[in-house]
Design a protein around this motif. Structure first.
Motif, PDB file in Angstrom:
ATOM      1  N   TYR A 137       0.854  -1.180   0.000  1.00 49.84           N
ATOM      2  CA  TYR A 137       0.000   0.000   0.000  1.00 49.84           C
ATOM      3  C   TYR A 137       0.895   1.236   0.000  1.00 49.84           C
ATOM      4  O   TYR A 137       0.929   2.016   0.957  1.00 49.84           O
ATOM      5  CB  TYR A 137      -0.928  -0.006   1.210  1.00 49.84           C
ATOM      6  N   ALA A 139       1.720   4.827  -1.502  1.00 51.19           N
ATOM      7  CA  ALA A 139       1.111   5.944  -2.210  1.00 51.19           C
ATOM      8  C   ALA A 139       2.171   6.630  -3.065  1.00 51.19           C
ATOM      9  O   ALA A 139       3.205   7.057  -2.550  1.00 51.19           O
ATOM     10  CB  ALA A 139       0.515   6.936  -1.222  1.00 51.19           C
ATOM     11  N   ASP A 160      -6.057  -0.920   6.751  1.00 50.99           N
ATOM     12  CA  ASP A 160      -4.937  -0.379   5.979  1.00 50.99           C
ATOM     13  C   ASP A 160      -5.371  -0.036   4.554  1.00 50.99           C
ATOM     14  O   ASP A 160      -4.931   0.976   3.985  1.00 50.99           O
ATOM     15  CB  ASP A 160      -3.793  -1.388   5.930  1.00 50.99           C
ATOM     16  N   TYR A 164      -5.211   3.566   2.786  1.00 49.68           N
ATOM     17  CA  TYR A 164      -4.477   3.691   1.527  1.00 49.68           C
ATOM     18  C   TYR A 164      -5.303   4.451   0.487  1.00 49.68           C
ATOM     19  O   TYR A 164      -4.801   5.379  -0.159  1.00 49.68           O
ATOM     20  CB  TYR A 164      -4.125   2.296   1.015  1.00 49.68           C
ATOM     21  N   SER A 167      -5.393   8.011   1.340  1.00 46.80           N
ATOM     22  CA  SER A 167      -4.118   8.676   1.077  1.00 46.80           C
ATOM     23  C   SER A 167      -3.929   8.978  -0.404  1.00 46.80           C
ATOM     24  O   SER A 167      -3.514  10.073  -0.786  1.00 46.80           O
ATOM     25  CB  SER A 167      -2.963   7.800   1.581  1.00 46.80           C
TER      26      SER A 167
END
Length: 214
Positions: A137, A139, A160, A164, A167
């Motif tokens: 994950y 970004a 998570d 993600y 984000s």
């Protein structure tokens, strides 16, 4: 640009006369057919569900025009094949036909401290049109219109995954790496993470073989 979803982590991308396959692994029954029509394969890391080493090696031998891009471990597994297997790392950029590719990320997500974390890279196509993160994950820190979101496996966690998506802030999310979930689990995950759930963005679940416009 068109995306065709295959089982698990594999997708085919077509733009103009260019066709790319990302992560043709052993969990993808039609990976051989996808590769047989591809100009290039992009491999995020060496795990078997993303990289069918024997299949890719055989396709490189059978098709002299095929190019493969992957981590150093992928290159070591395949050999050079007359310089048609290319090692990539975060920060790299290249063009395949009409598609531009930039490389992001470094490591596979942690499964357990007893299990080594290999290198893992994500591929961003055409200045953010699509991002495939592999098994992490990570970004990329740039705008992403369509995010391919892994939702099952020994390293994933729904919380998570939600963070993600928040984000990255993509315009569109398509579920991948979903094969370890039942149909109920895949639908439940899409609802939990989707427009009425934690991210506010619809999480699309595509059946293998489905083609969509990006």
């Amino acid at each position: 640009m068109q995306l065709t979803k295959h089982a698990h982590a594999c997708v085919t991308i077509e733009k103009d006369d260019t066709r790319l396959v990302i992560d043709p692994g052993t969990f993808t029954p039609d990976a051989a057919d996808a590769l047989a029509h591809a100009d290039a394969a992009l491999i995020t890391h060496e795990h078997f569900d993303h990289f069918d080493e024997k299949l890719v090696d055989a396709q490189l031998t059978a098709r002299p025009a095929l190019e493969v891009y992957g981590t150093p471990a992928v290159v070591a597994a395949l050999g050079g094949h007359n310089s048609r297997v290319h090692a990539v790392a975060a920060g790299d950029s290249f063009t395949i036909g009409s598609v531009t590719v930039t490389v992001h990320g470094h490591r596979h997500a942690l499964i357990h401290t007893d299990i080594p974390c290999p290198n893992n890279v994500g591929y961003l196509l055409d200045d953010g049109a699509l991002y495939h993160p592999g098994d992490a994950y990570f970004a990329p820190g740039v705008p992403v219109r369509t995010l391919l979101l892994p939702t099952s496996g020994p390293w994933t966690k729904l919380g998570d995954a939600a963070d993600y998506v928040r984000s990255v802030k993509p315009e569109r999310v398509i579920q991948i790496h979903e094969l370890m979930l039942s149909e109920l689990g895949q639908n439940s995950t899409a609802n939990f993470l989707g427009a009425g759930g934690l991210t506010g963005t619809t999480v699309e679940r595509l059946e293998p073989g489905t083609t969509v416009e990006l």
